[in-house]
Design a protein around this motif. Sequence first.
Motif, PDB file in Angstrom:
ATOM      1  N   SER A 143       0.787  -1.385  -0.051  1.00 39.66           N
ATOM      2  CA  SER A 143       0.074   0.254  -0.087  1.00 39.66           C
ATOM      3  C   SER A 143       0.913   1.247   0.044  1.00 39.66           C
ATOM      4  O   SER A 143       1.407   1.372   1.048  1.00 39.66           O
ATOM      5  CB  SER A 143      -0.972   0.109   1.247  1.00 39.66           C
ATOM      6  N   PRO A 144       1.034   2.026  -1.171  1.00 39.78           N
ATOM      7  CA  PRO A 144       1.790   3.326  -0.995  1.00 39.78           C
ATOM      8  C   PRO A 144       1.481   4.174  -0.184  1.00 39.78           C
ATOM      9  O   PRO A 144       1.812   5.106   0.356  1.00 39.78           O
ATOM     10  CB  PRO A 144       1.540   3.739  -2.541  1.00 39.78           C
ATOM     11  N   ALA A 145      -0.284   4.165   0.158  1.00 40.50           N
ATOM     12  CA  ALA A 145      -0.958   5.201   1.212  1.00 40.50           C
ATOM     13  C   ALA A 145      -0.331   4.797   2.468  1.00 40.50           C
ATOM     14  O   ALA A 145       0.156   5.972   3.187  1.00 40.50           O
ATOM     15  CB  ALA A 145      -2.142   5.049   1.070  1.00 40.50           C
ATOM     16  N   GLN A 146      -0.377   3.608   2.765  1.00 42.41           N
ATOM     17  CA  GLN A 146       0.329   3.443   4.246  1.00 42.41           C
ATOM     18  C   GLN A 146       1.833   3.679   4.548  1.00 42.41           C
ATOM     19  O   GLN A 146       2.390   4.178   5.326  1.00 42.41           O
ATOM     20  CB  GLN A 146       0.150   1.988   4.649  1.00 42.41           C
ATOM     21  N   ALA A 147       2.713   3.501   3.195  1.00 43.61           N
ATOM     22  CA  ALA A 147       3.880   3.803   2.976  1.00 43.61           C
ATOM     23  C   ALA A 147       4.278   5.290   3.175  1.00 43.61           C
ATOM     24  O   ALA A 147       5.141   5.746   4.081  1.00 43.61           O
ATOM     25  CB  ALA A 147       4.862   3.164   1.906  1.00 43.61           C
ATOM     26  N   GLY A 148       3.284   6.137   2.513  1.00 46.15           N
ATOM     27  CA  GLY A 148       3.415   7.574   2.749  1.00 46.15           C
ATOM     28  C   GLY A 148       2.843   7.923   4.205  1.00 46.15           C
ATOM     29  O   GLY A 148       3.597   8.839   4.690  1.00 46.15           O
ATOM     30  N   LEU A 149       1.910   7.374   4.863  1.00 48.44           N
ATOM     31  CA  LEU A 149       1.726   7.788   6.226  1.00 48.44           C
ATOM     32  C   LEU A 149       2.787   7.338   7.097  1.00 48.44           C
ATOM     33  O   LEU A 149       2.933   8.497   8.008  1.00 48.44           O
ATOM     34  CB  LEU A 149       0.443   6.777   6.543  1.00 48.44           C
ATOM     35  N   VAL A 150       3.346   6.294   6.995  1.00 52.44           N
ATOM     36  CA  VAL A 150       4.493   5.965   7.968  1.00 52.44           C
ATOM     37  C   VAL A 150       5.654   6.917   7.759  1.00 52.44           C
ATOM     38  O   VAL A 150       6.214   7.455   8.806  1.00 52.44           O
ATOM     39  CB  VAL A 150       4.993   4.630   7.797  1.00 52.44           C
ATOM     40  N   THR A 151       6.033   7.287   6.555  1.00 53.60           N
ATOM     41  CA  THR A 151       7.112   8.250   6.220  1.00 53.60           C
ATOM     42  C   THR A 151       6.703   9.580   6.712  1.00 53.60           C
ATOM     43  O   THR A 151       7.464  10.235   7.278  1.00 53.60           O
ATOM     44  CB  THR A 151       7.229   8.265   4.695  1.00 53.60           C
ATOM     45  N   GLY A 152       5.421   9.978   6.452  1.00 52.31           N
ATOM     46  CA  GLY A 152       5.120  11.284   6.865  1.00 52.31           C
ATOM     47  C   GLY A 152       5.128  11.298   8.372  1.00 52.31           C
ATOM     48  O   GLY A 152       5.262  12.625   9.245  1.00 52.31           O
ATOM     49  N   ILE A 153       4.712  10.261   9.018  1.00 55.32           N
ATOM     50  CA  ILE A 153       4.585  10.237  10.663  1.00 55.32           C
ATOM     51  C   ILE A 153       6.015  10.745  11.234  1.00 55.32           C
ATOM     52  O   ILE A 153       5.873  11.231  12.354  1.00 55.32           O
ATOM     53  CB  ILE A 153       3.966   8.903  11.112  1.00 55.32           C
ATOM     54  N   ARG A 154       6.954  10.336  10.546  1.00 52.50           N
ATOM     55  CA  ARG A 154       8.495  10.626  11.144  1.00 52.50           C
ATOM     56  C   ARG A 154       8.735  11.987  11.105  1.00 52.50           C
ATOM     57  O   ARG A 154       9.509  12.671  12.039  1.00 52.50           O
ATOM     58  CB  ARG A 154       9.540  10.120  10.216  1.00 52.50           C
ATOM     59  N   ALA A 155       7.956  12.847  10.455  1.00 56.50           N
ATOM     60  CA  ALA A 155       8.221  14.258  10.307  1.00 56.50           C
ATOM     61  C   ALA A 155       7.470  15.022  11.258  1.00 56.50           C
ATOM     62  O   ALA A 155       7.628  16.177  11.705  1.00 56.50           O
ATOM     63  CB  ALA A 155       7.781  14.832   8.933  1.00 56.50           C
ATOM     64  N   ILE A 156       6.501  14.435  12.089  1.00 54.54           N
ATOM     65  CA  ILE A 156       5.711  15.206  13.019  1.00 54.54           C
ATOM     66  C   ILE A 156       6.323  15.516  14.336  1.00 54.54           C
ATOM     67  O   ILE A 156       6.062  16.702  14.677  1.00 54.54           O
ATOM     68  CB  ILE A 156       4.521  14.115  13.542  1.00 54.54           C
ATOM     69  N   PRO A 157       7.199  14.842  14.742  1.00 53.41           N
ATOM     70  CA  PRO A 157       8.198  15.156  15.831  1.00 53.41           C
ATOM     71  C   PRO A 157       8.832  16.394  15.662  1.00 53.41           C
ATOM     72  O   PRO A 157       9.045  17.452  16.707  1.00 53.41           O
ATOM     73  CB  PRO A 157       9.028  14.165  16.323  1.00 53.41           C
ATOM     74  N   THR A 158       9.230  16.836  14.224  1.00 55.01           N
ATOM     75  CA  THR A 158      10.163  17.749  13.957  1.00 55.01           C
ATOM     76  C   THR A 158       9.205  19.036  13.932  1.00 55.01           C
ATOM     77  O   THR A 158       9.517  20.182  14.564  1.00 55.01           O
ATOM     78  CB  THR A 158      10.628  17.854  12.569  1.00 55.01           C
ATOM     79  N   ALA A 159       7.927  18.857  13.721  1.00 52.01           N
ATOM     80  CA  ALA A 159       6.946  19.996  13.606  1.00 52.01           C
ATOM     81  C   ALA A 159       6.348  20.638  15.070  1.00 52.01           C
ATOM     82  O   ALA A 159       6.305  21.552  15.337  1.00 52.01           O
ATOM     83  CB  ALA A 159       5.804  19.842  12.929  1.00 52.01           C
ATOM     84  N   ILE A 160       6.523  19.308  15.971  1.00 51.21           N
ATOM     85  CA  ILE A 160       5.787  19.571  17.191  1.00 51.21           C
ATOM     86  C   ILE A 160       6.951  20.000  18.220  1.00 51.21           C
ATOM     87  O   ILE A 160       6.896  20.864  18.961  1.00 51.21           O
ATOM     88  CB  ILE A 160       5.049  18.344  17.483  1.00 51.21           C
TER      89      ILE A 160
END
Length: 258
Positions: free
Chosen positions: A60-77
């Motif tokens: 699932s490319p959608a789940q791959a994108g989700l997990v990859t995007g999740i890693r960027a959340i701590p940077t924003a927060i």
Amino acid sequence: MNNSTNSSVTRATSTPLTRLPALWRNRDYMLLWSGQAVSVIGSEMKILALPLLVLALTNSPAQAGLVTGIRAIPTAIFSLPAGALVDQWDRKRVMIWCDAGRAIVLGTVPLALLLGQLTVVQLAIVAVLEGTFFVFFNIAEMSCLPQVVRREQLGQAMAQNQVTEATAGMLGPTLGGAAYALGAAVPFVIDTITYSASLFTLFLIRTPLQPTAVATRGNLRQEIAAGISWLWQQPILRALALLTGGLFLSSTGYNLII
């Protein structure tokens, strides 16, 4: 009057300029730089390996994108609070704990693969934790650089760090894809080893990484607001921050095109 002036000029021109020792002669800087150089290559390898692993598990490319995007959340927060907190905490201890945490978290991936128990949920948790450790480590590492090198060499040291990161950005994904071809766990094993190597170099640094006058603990919200206000009043830094944020936002999904 002319003789006095001429003799002064002669003395000034004959006095040799003081040359600073080369950065490679700075033991503690080389330890800090080499450990970071090794670990950043491991991190860049994971940028390609992580979505590939999610695709292999889920198709699932959608789940791959989700997990990859999740890693960027701590940077924003956490970037703003981390900047204020690192000024108050022991920076060397922060980096040691972050490297140890990243090594442990990444080490769970090949272990779960070996046991046949790896899930997307675990990879998402790993991405969030590793991203959080990265934020605190990166800010602490940049903040302690002025303590390791002389003020006159700070620009040179920062330039060298930027070259290292750019080189790792080119080599890391290539090595990550090659390592993944050898086995899905291989990039994560290598990443765990690189964080362990960085941890080892940190223990060898002798220079105190905290400034003599440590910031007193204040109101975190006020410190963050003061930092944002100062940044917004600097036109060049404000433009760079907005451009960098836009670049990261648009480039996150590039690896999934492959």
